[in-house]
Design a protein around this motif. Structure first.
Motif, PDB file in Angstrom:
ATOM      1  N   PHE A   1      -4.052   7.269   7.141  1.00 17.63           N
ATOM      2  CA  PHE A   1      -4.872   8.082   6.256  1.00 17.63           C
ATOM      3  C   PHE A   1      -6.220   8.363   6.904  1.00 17.63           C
ATOM      4  O   PHE A   1      -6.708   9.494   6.904  1.00 17.63           O
TER       5      PHE A   1
ATOM      6  N   GLY B   1      -7.959   6.160  -2.336  1.00 17.32           N
ATOM      7  CA  GLY B   1      -7.717   7.249  -1.391  1.00 17.32           C
ATOM      8  C   GLY B   1      -7.477   8.571  -2.110  1.00 17.32           C
ATOM      9  O   GLY B   1      -7.578   9.636  -1.506  1.00 17.32           O
TER      10      GLY B   1
ATOM     11  N   ALA C   1       1.196   4.096  -2.832  1.00 16.87           N
ATOM     12  CA  ALA C   1       0.510   5.388  -2.949  1.00 16.87           C
ATOM     13  C   ALA C   1       1.495   6.540  -2.822  1.00 16.87           C
ATOM     14  O   ALA C   1       1.280   7.604  -3.404  1.00 16.87           O
TER      15      ALA C   1
ATOM     16  N   MET D   1      -4.777   1.756  -2.711  1.00 19.43           N
ATOM     17  CA  MET D   1      -4.688   2.886  -1.793  1.00 19.43           C
ATOM     18  C   MET D   1      -4.637   4.192  -2.571  1.00 19.43           C
ATOM     19  O   MET D   1      -5.301   5.165  -2.210  1.00 19.43           O
TER      20      MET D   1
ATOM     21  N   PRO E   1      -3.294  -2.248   6.081  1.00 24.48           N
ATOM     22  CA  PRO E   1      -1.999  -1.566   6.037  1.00 24.48           C
ATOM     23  C   PRO E   1      -1.991  -0.312   6.919  1.00 24.48           C
ATOM     24  O   PRO E   1      -3.017   0.371   7.029  1.00 24.48           O
TER      25      PRO E   1
ATOM     26  N   ALA F   1       0.827  -1.215   0.000  1.00 21.45           N
ATOM     27  CA  ALA F   1       0.000   0.000   0.000  1.00 21.45           C
ATOM     28  C   ALA F   1       0.856   1.257   0.000  1.00 21.45           C
ATOM     29  O   ALA F   1       0.365   2.344  -0.311  1.00 21.45           O
TER      30      ALA F   1
ATOM     31  N   ILE G   1      -0.627   2.462   6.416  1.00 19.49           N
ATOM     32  CA  ILE G   1      -0.816   3.707   5.679  1.00 19.49           C
ATOM     33  C   ILE G   1      -2.302   4.040   5.562  1.00 19.49           C
ATOM     34  O   ILE G   1      -2.699   5.212   5.670  1.00 19.49           O
ATOM     35  N   ALA G   2      -3.150   2.999   5.428  1.00 23.57           N
ATOM     36  CA  ALA G   2      -4.591   3.245   5.364  1.00 23.57           C
ATOM     37  C   ALA G   2      -5.104   3.734   6.711  1.00 23.57           C
ATOM     38  O   ALA G   2      -5.961   4.617   6.777  1.00 23.57           O
TER      39      ALA G   2
ATOM     40  N   VAL H   1       3.536  10.482   4.616  1.00 22.69           N
ATOM     41  CA  VAL H   1       2.479  10.361   3.614  1.00 22.69           C
ATOM     42  C   VAL H   1       1.285  11.248   3.976  1.00 22.69           C
ATOM     43  O   VAL H   1       0.592  11.762   3.103  1.00 22.69           O
TER      44      VAL H   1
END
Lengths: 397, 376
Positions: free
Chosen positions: B214, A353, A341, A349, B208, A338, B210-211, B310
């Motif tokens: 986010f 996203g 991204a 993602m 993940p 992921a 990163i999700a 990120v």
């Protein structure tokens, strides 16, 4: 004295349900579940109120609407007129492609490095150790950035591409290689390949049965390879070599035709493979070390050759130790994909996203899809590896 | 008359080919033709990698300069970039006249760690207690300010190594107790608690990071009542700690599973309650079992702190990434490579140190000295 204390206890238990562990656990369970549902209700309530207040639409109806944006890499037909649903599918396939490629390469590199670490050659084992210690201890995101920004994006522009044999071109837009063009008559070759594979599988089964009955080994691998390659060549010759290559050519600002790979995919696969290979190497090393010395000595005493010892004695036993942590590592790899991204590789993602979320403005639904899909991928890998694990541990009596 | 030996003959030295440097070389590098071939190939590969690397990183490198013009060609590293950005790398955008606050924290942190690692520090227990309880408070007051005449510094000015350490330490310190509770919950005999813990752990482990980050940065306001919101950094830290706790829980579960049933039964038959049984009998043994895995998880968390870039926080890697996109430093790949190499070395120093320390602990706990236990 003693009687008094007993009396105390009896009196206490007689009216406090606390003292019965049965009631006490029930109480705790109800308490925890109550708290859980209360907080879930609170969160859902907040979400609903906020969505109403901000006037955000709900529901998954948007999946059927036209997406209106393009995606840099598509494995199935997709254009701006396609729906959000197909955009999700394209993104999912991109994630799967990247993860599968990285899993294959990480496994290969990891096995080579892991076995090298156990080599009796001092230099080789030290070099393998250095590999593991360097790549395992640096953040994956940093490695992705390095391969993408410092290596691939720094390559020359298309006009000054690095060329290999004038057929493969590498530049800062990607890698361009010839793609096969199947001409009529190629079906014969495919039929021959299927037939050869069938023969090889039958041969393997026959050889195994014969060996367990008579003890006579049979060179299955070499024979199968000869059959497969031979049949392929013969059938191709019969059909008049029905395959040509479309070589990429420089047109305008970039190469067209042939087979192209975007630099984001290359950077992701390289970084994921190299990073995760260092973990695979440690898993493999642990697995091989877990096979007791006596096993090797016994095999040697029976007169097996080194290759046979590796194939017949060490690997089957080591695999049983290797597979559970290895499956875990594959899971990690799929999840860490992921990070794509961050360099705008169009994976789940990034597409969901990014563009999908920005255009639909329905964060709850979009993130539910993202989270749900990753959970499903994790589950699938876990199921597959569990199945494989069961199969390979059946070797045991 | 026959010869009678009155004392044993002195042993002969090993043949030259089997002893000393030559013997070692023969045994380890040239024991067979294949081995010799491997040695030569590896030597050649090392030569092909190390030689250009040295001339790139040292001989052709540019050490001074204020913009990308200082290092126009890609044959050498551009350390000038790292030097120009060094203050941001270490302190972020913290106000210049307040840097002493970060320096004080760095000093306490380093001093505390050294004191904890050295086994014979007087009052080591108290140092550990301070690092776990007092230090976070001191760090919070010093970094945020706004009290005792310290100027308030918003989290948007935090960055660089300082932010990386803040995220890593908070995530590690926060996830250990939470992970312990989750692990106990997953091993509980109460069905409801067990399934809730299991679902919680598996849910976080399946998605993940990163999700999750986010969501913490973009969706968090949706989950709270109107008007209630936290600082972005606080949300990130919270998400990080919860996410990591699922992994910590699995580590602790491994330790709990390694404790034989008899230990539980013995404790119960003595009439010890659940919490005392866990605190005095089970956990001290379980934690000792999992120290290597625990340190590995900490290393993983430390590496994953880079993901905060990120969502727009500028950690150590984020500062470098930001600097590289500065128009002053737009240049070839060699400037990127220099920045990443430096960041990589910085991260590597921390993670490699941690893994070495864990190996050291493991050796000592195997030798039966309970060294590992004392460090906790």
């Amino acid at each position: 004295m003693a009687v008094e204390t007993t009396d105390d206890r009896v009196r206490n238990t007689s009216f406090v349900f606390w003292s019965s562990s049965k009631y006490r656990t029930k109480f705790y369970e109800v308490l925890v579940l109550g708290l859980l549902f209360a907080s879930l209700y609170w969160i859902i309530n907040n979400v609903v109120t906020n969505l109403n207040r901000l006037g955000i639409r709900t529901g998954f109806g948007f999946l059927k609407q036209e997406a209106g944006f393009d995606i840099g890499q598509t494995l199935v037909t997709y254009n701006e007129a396609s729906s959000y649903g197909s955009a999700v599918l394209v993104a999912l396939l991109n994630t799967v492609l990247m993860s599968l490629l990285a899993i294959v390469f990480a496994t290969i590199i990891g096995f080579v490095v892991g076995v090298s670490r156990l080599s009796s050659n001092w230099l080789l084992s030290r070099a393998a150790t250095a590999y593991v210690e360097i790549f395992r201890n640096m953040p994956l995101l940093l490695q992705i950035f390095f391969w993408y920004f410092a290596v691939l994006r720094a390559l020359p522009v298309p006009r000054q591409s690095i060329a290999f044999f004038d057929t493969i071109y590498i530049n800062n837009r990607g890698i361009y290689a010839p793609s096969p063009v199947f001409e009529p008559g190629f079906g014969i070759v495919i039929a021959a390949l299927v037939m050869a594979l069938g023969v090889a599988i039958a041969l393997r089964r026959w050889a195994r049965v014969r060996q367990s009955r008579t003890g006579q080994p049979f060179p299955v691998l070499v024979t199968s390879l000869i059959i497969i390659i031979g049949l392929l060549l013969v059938s191709a010759a019969v059909a008049g070599f029905p395959l040509s290559w479309q070589v990429p050519a420089l047109k305008g600002f970039n190469y067209t035709g042939g087979f192209s790979v975007i630099p984001e995919l290359v950077a992701m696969v390289v970084a994921l493979s190299i990073y995760h290979a260092s973990f695979v190497a440690e898993i493999v090393r642990g697995g091989v070390l877990s096979v007791r010395r006596g096993q090797v000595e016994a095999a040697r005493a029976m007169g097996l050759r080194p290759g046979q010892i590796m194939r017949e004695v060490i690997v089957p036993q080591a695999l049983r130790v290797i597979i559970p942590p290895l499956s875990n590592q594959y899971l990690n790899l799929a999840k860490s994909s992921a990070l794509a991204a961050a360099i705008a590789y169009p994976d789940l993602m990034h597409v969901l996203g990014g563009a999908v979320l920005a255009q639909t403005g329905q964060p709850i639904e979009v993130m539910t899809i993202v989270m749900g899909t990753y959970l499903a991928i994790s589950l699938l890998i876990a199921l597959f590896m569990n199945w494989y694990n069961r199969r390979s541990s059946l070797v045991e009596r | 008359m026959a010869f009678v030996a009155s004392r044993p003959e002195p042993t002969l030295p090993a043949p030259v080919a089997a002893a000393g440097v030559l013997g070692w070389l023969r045994q380890n590098l040239f024991s067979s033709p294949i081995n010799t071939l491997v040695t030569i190939i590896v030597l050649y590969a090392i030569y092909r990698i190390v030689d250009p690397l040295i001339s790139w990183a040292f001989i052709n490198a540019v050490w001074t300069g204020t913009s990308a013009d200082a290092c126009p060609d890609g044959h050498g590293a551009c350390w000038a970039f790292v030097r120009a950005r060094f203050r941001q790398i270490v302190y972020g955008d913290y106000p210049l006249d307040q840097l002493w606050r970060i320096n004080v924290l760095y000093a306490i942190f380093a001093g505390g760690l050294v004191a904890l690692m050295y086994p014979r520090t007087p009052g080591r227990k108290w140092v550990g207690l301070f690092m776990l309880t007092g230090f976070p408070v001191v760090a919070f007051l010093l970094l945020v300010g706004g009290v005792f005449g310290l100027r308030f510094v918003g989290t948007n000015n935090w960055g660089g190594l300082m932010l990386t350490l803040v995220v890593a330490v908070t995530a590690i310190v926060g996830s250990i107790p939470l992970g312990l509770i989750l692990a106990l919950g997953r091993r509980s005999e109460m069905k409801a608690i067990r399934s809730v813990s299991t679902a919680f752990i598996e849910l976080w482990r399946g998605v993940p990071l990163i999700a999750v980050l986010f969501m913490a940065s973009a969706l968090f306001p949706l989950f709270t009542p109107e008007g209630v919101n936290f600082d972005k950094l606080v949300r990130t830290l919270l998400a990080f700690a919860i996410f990591s706790s699922a992994f910590m829980a699995e580590v602790f579960r491994g330790g709990l599973q390694a404790i034989p049933r008899g230990q539980y039964e013995a404790a119960k038959s003595l009439g010890i309650g659940y919490w005392k049984m866990m605190g005095y009998v089970i956990l001290p043994q379980a934690i000792r079992h999992v120290i290597p895995a625990l340190v590995n998880t900490c290393i993983g968390i430390f590496k994953e702190t880079t993901l905060v870039l990120v969502i727009g926080l500028t950690d150590l890697l984020g500062v470098i990434q930001l600097g590289l996109s500065d128009t002053d430093w737009i240049g070839g790949g060699h400037i990127y490579a220099s920045g990443y190499l430096f960041a990589g070395l910085a991260f590597w120093a921390f993670t490699f140190g941690m893994s070495r320390y864990s190996i050291h602990l493991e050796r000592h706990s195997v030798s039966g000295k309970n060294q590992a236990l004392q460090t906790l």
